[in-house]
Design a protein around this motif. Structure first.
Motif, short mmCIF file in Angstrom:
data_model
loop_
_atom_site.label_atom_id
_atom_site.label_comp_id
_atom_site.label_asym_id
_atom_site.label_seq_id
_atom_site.Cartn_x
_atom_site.Cartn_y
_atom_site.Cartn_z
N ASP A 104 29.33 53.68 38.71
CA ASP A 104 28.90 52.33 38.37
C ASP A 104 28.97 52.09 36.86
OD1 ASP A 104 26.88 54.11 37.84
OD2 ASP A 104 25.27 52.77 38.50
N HIS A 105 28.82 53.15 36.07
CA HIS A 105 28.96 53.01 34.62
C HIS A 105 30.40 52.69 34.24
CE1 HIS A 105 25.15 55.58 33.58
NE2 HIS A 105 24.91 54.54 34.36
N ILE A 106 31.33 53.30 34.96
CA ILE A 106 32.74 53.05 34.70
C ILE A 106 33.11 51.63 35.07
CG2 ILE A 106 35.10 53.70 35.33
CD1 ILE A 106 34.05 56.52 35.89
N GLU A 107 32.68 51.22 36.26
CA GLU A 107 33.06 49.90 36.74
C GLU A 107 32.44 48.78 35.91
OE1 GLU A 107 32.19 49.99 40.94
OE2 GLU A 107 34.22 50.67 41.36
N LYS A 108 31.22 49.00 35.41
CA LYS A 108 30.59 47.97 34.57
C LYS A 108 31.31 47.82 33.25
CE LYS A 108 25.89 48.34 36.44
NZ LYS A 108 24.49 48.78 36.18
N ALA A 109 32.01 48.88 32.84
CA ALA A 109 32.72 48.84 31.56
C ALA A 109 34.04 48.08 31.65
CB ALA A 109 32.99 50.26 31.06
N ASP A 147 44.74 59.65 31.79
CA ASP A 147 43.62 59.12 31.01
C ASP A 147 42.75 58.13 31.78
OD1 ASP A 147 44.29 60.63 28.82
OD2 ASP A 147 45.47 59.06 27.85
N LEU A 148 43.18 57.72 32.97
CA LEU A 148 42.35 56.81 33.78
C LEU A 148 41.10 57.53 34.28
CD1 LEU A 148 45.03 55.10 36.08
CD2 LEU A 148 43.76 54.02 34.21
N PRO A 149 39.97 56.83 34.42
CA PRO A 149 38.80 57.43 35.09
C PRO A 149 39.20 57.84 36.51
CG PRO A 149 38.19 55.40 33.98
CD PRO A 149 39.68 55.46 33.93
N GLU A 150 38.62 58.92 36.99
CA GLU A 150 39.05 59.51 38.26
C GLU A 150 39.09 58.52 39.42
OE1 GLU A 150 37.46 62.37 41.74
OE2 GLU A 150 36.78 62.88 39.73
N ALA A 151 38.05 57.70 39.55
CA ALA A 151 37.97 56.80 40.70
C ALA A 151 39.17 55.86 40.75
CB ALA A 151 36.68 55.99 40.65
N PHE A 152 39.64 55.41 39.59
CA PHE A 152 40.78 54.52 39.54
C PHE A 152 42.09 55.30 39.60
CE2 PHE A 152 37.24 52.61 37.22
CZ PHE A 152 37.08 51.44 37.94
N ARG A 153 42.09 56.50 39.02
CA ARG A 153 43.29 57.33 38.99
C ARG A 153 43.73 57.72 40.40
NH1 ARG A 153 41.39 60.70 35.59
NH2 ARG A 153 40.86 62.43 36.95
N ILE A 154 42.79 58.13 41.25
CA ILE A 154 43.13 58.56 42.60
C ILE A 154 43.67 57.39 43.42
CG2 ILE A 154 42.23 59.51 44.75
CD1 ILE A 154 42.52 61.54 42.55
N VAL A 155 43.03 56.25 43.30
CA VAL A 155 43.51 55.07 44.04
C VAL A 155 44.91 54.70 43.58
CG1 VAL A 155 43.17 52.58 44.35
CG2 VAL A 155 41.23 54.14 44.59
N THR A 182 40.27 46.37 44.49
CA THR A 182 39.66 46.14 43.18
C THR A 182 40.00 47.26 42.20
OG1 THR A 182 37.82 44.91 44.16
CG2 THR A 182 37.47 45.83 41.97
N ARG A 183 39.87 48.49 42.67
CA ARG A 183 40.14 49.62 41.77
C ARG A 183 41.61 49.70 41.41
NH1 ARG A 183 36.22 54.52 44.07
NH2 ARG A 183 34.30 53.29 44.03
N LEU A 184 42.49 49.35 42.34
CA LEU A 184 43.91 49.38 42.03
C LEU A 184 44.25 48.35 40.95
CD1 LEU A 184 46.76 50.42 42.60
CD2 LEU A 184 46.95 48.68 44.40
N HIS A 185 43.72 47.14 41.07
CA HIS A 185 43.96 46.11 40.06
C HIS A 185 43.46 46.56 38.69
CE1 HIS A 185 45.70 43.15 42.60
NE2 HIS A 185 44.61 42.95 43.33
N ARG A 186 42.27 47.17 38.66
CA ARG A 186 41.71 47.62 37.39
C ARG A 186 42.51 48.78 36.82
NH1 ARG A 186 35.16 47.14 38.61
NH2 ARG A 186 35.13 44.86 38.69
N ALA A 187 42.97 49.68 37.70
CA ALA A 187 43.80 50.80 37.24
C ALA A 187 45.09 50.30 36.62
CB ALA A 187 44.10 51.74 38.41
N ARG A 188 45.71 49.31 37.27
CA ARG A 188 46.95 48.74 36.73
C ARG A 188 46.71 48.08 35.38
NH1 ARG A 188 49.06 45.93 42.33
NH2 ARG A 188 50.25 47.70 43.15
N ARG A 189 45.59 47.38 35.25
CA ARG A 189 45.29 46.72 33.98
C ARG A 189 45.08 47.74 32.88
NH1 ARG A 189 40.38 44.80 34.73
NH2 ARG A 189 39.55 46.56 33.57
N MET A 190 44.32 48.80 33.18
CA MET A 190 44.07 49.82 32.17
C MET A 190 45.36 50.52 31.77
SD MET A 190 40.38 51.53 33.20
CE MET A 190 40.55 51.50 34.98
N LEU A 191 46.24 50.76 32.76
CA LEU A 191 47.52 51.39 32.44
C LEU A 191 48.37 50.49 31.57
CD1 LEU A 191 48.60 53.15 35.76
CD2 LEU A 191 48.21 54.23 33.54
#
Length: 241
Positions: A104-109, A147-155, A182-191
């Motif tokens: 939840d700390h990761i997602e809030k960020a 470098d992605l947080p694990e939850a987003f990296r795995i998705v 949701t996590r896929l969209h955020r992972a793509r944005r971070m990448l």
């Protein structure tokens, strides 16, 4: 029991391979591993972020899976079952190695919204330069994914690299389909953000025209100007005197 040749195992469907593996057939389990290796290695590496340790995770997971395969009931499919074993093993190693950051700390960020990053497909290789460029691009992407947080990296690995469906990814990771999206969209944005930053530092080096090619063109132009009598003086080297 009839002794089966290796080719017989290669042509079997999953249910038959599992049945034979449960009876202790090593060749059947070999085929299961061969079919699963690519995806499971990527999943393991997505957690531990190291090739060698990912291989260790895979070996340990397979050993545990074979020991427990007698109790496998095939409700979710052997690939899903193996994926969960690999994730548990990899995350266990990660917990022993360092403390975990609460999800939840990761997602809030993360801010809302996402940009889709186009993931490059395999390019045809026609020269050593093309191979080198492809290797460099792959390295940039792999480092950004690491470098992605694990939850987003795995998705991201399961959806965009392994091309699993949303439903399959959700089943493997014990997530809701909406959470996968949701996590896929955020992972793509971070990448996208990470790659933009990496590429910006090397953009000035794009399309190099130095060395032999530079000298060849320069000399050709100067030679032409000299032949036309347009140079006051020229030594015949790469630049006018």
């Amino acid at each position: 029991m009839r002794i089966l040749k290796r080719a017989d195992h290669d042509g079997m469907d999953e249910a038959e391979l599992v049945r034979l593996a449960q009876a202790g057939d090593g060749d059947a389990f070999r085929v299961i591993m061969q079919r699963a290796n690519q995806r499971l290695f990527r999943v393991a590496r997505g957690v531990v972020r190291d090739d060698g340790e990912a291989e260790d995770v895979l070996q340990e997971s397979y050993a545990r899976a074979f020991a427990a395969i007698g109790g496998f009931r095939s409700e979710a499919g052997v690939m899903t079952w193996l994926t969960r074993i690999v994730l548990n093993e990899a995350r266990g190693r990660l917990r022993r190695r360092r403390p975990m950051v609460p999800l939840d700390h990761i997602e809030k960020a993360q801010t809302e919204g996402a940009q889709v990053i186009p993931f490059p497909h395999a390019m045809s290789s026609s020269s050593p330069e093309a191979d080198a460029a492809r290797t460099q691009i792959r390295g940039l992407i792999e480092h950004a994914v690491d470098d992605l947080p694990e939850a987003f990296r795995i998705v991201f690995i399961m959806r965009d690299i392994e091309e699993c469906s949303i439903e399959e990814t959700a089943a493997n990771l014990h997530l809701k389909p909406e959470t996968v999206k949701t996590r896929l969209h955020r992972a793509r944005r971070m990448l996208r953000t990470a790659l933009d930053a990496k590429l910006a530092t090397t953009m000035v080096e794009a399309f190099p025209f130095m060395g032999t090619r530079c000298n060849r063109i320069t000399n050709a132009v100067l030679a032409r100007l000299a032949a036309e009598g347009r140079l006051v003086e020229w030594s015949g080297t790469s630049t006018p005197v």
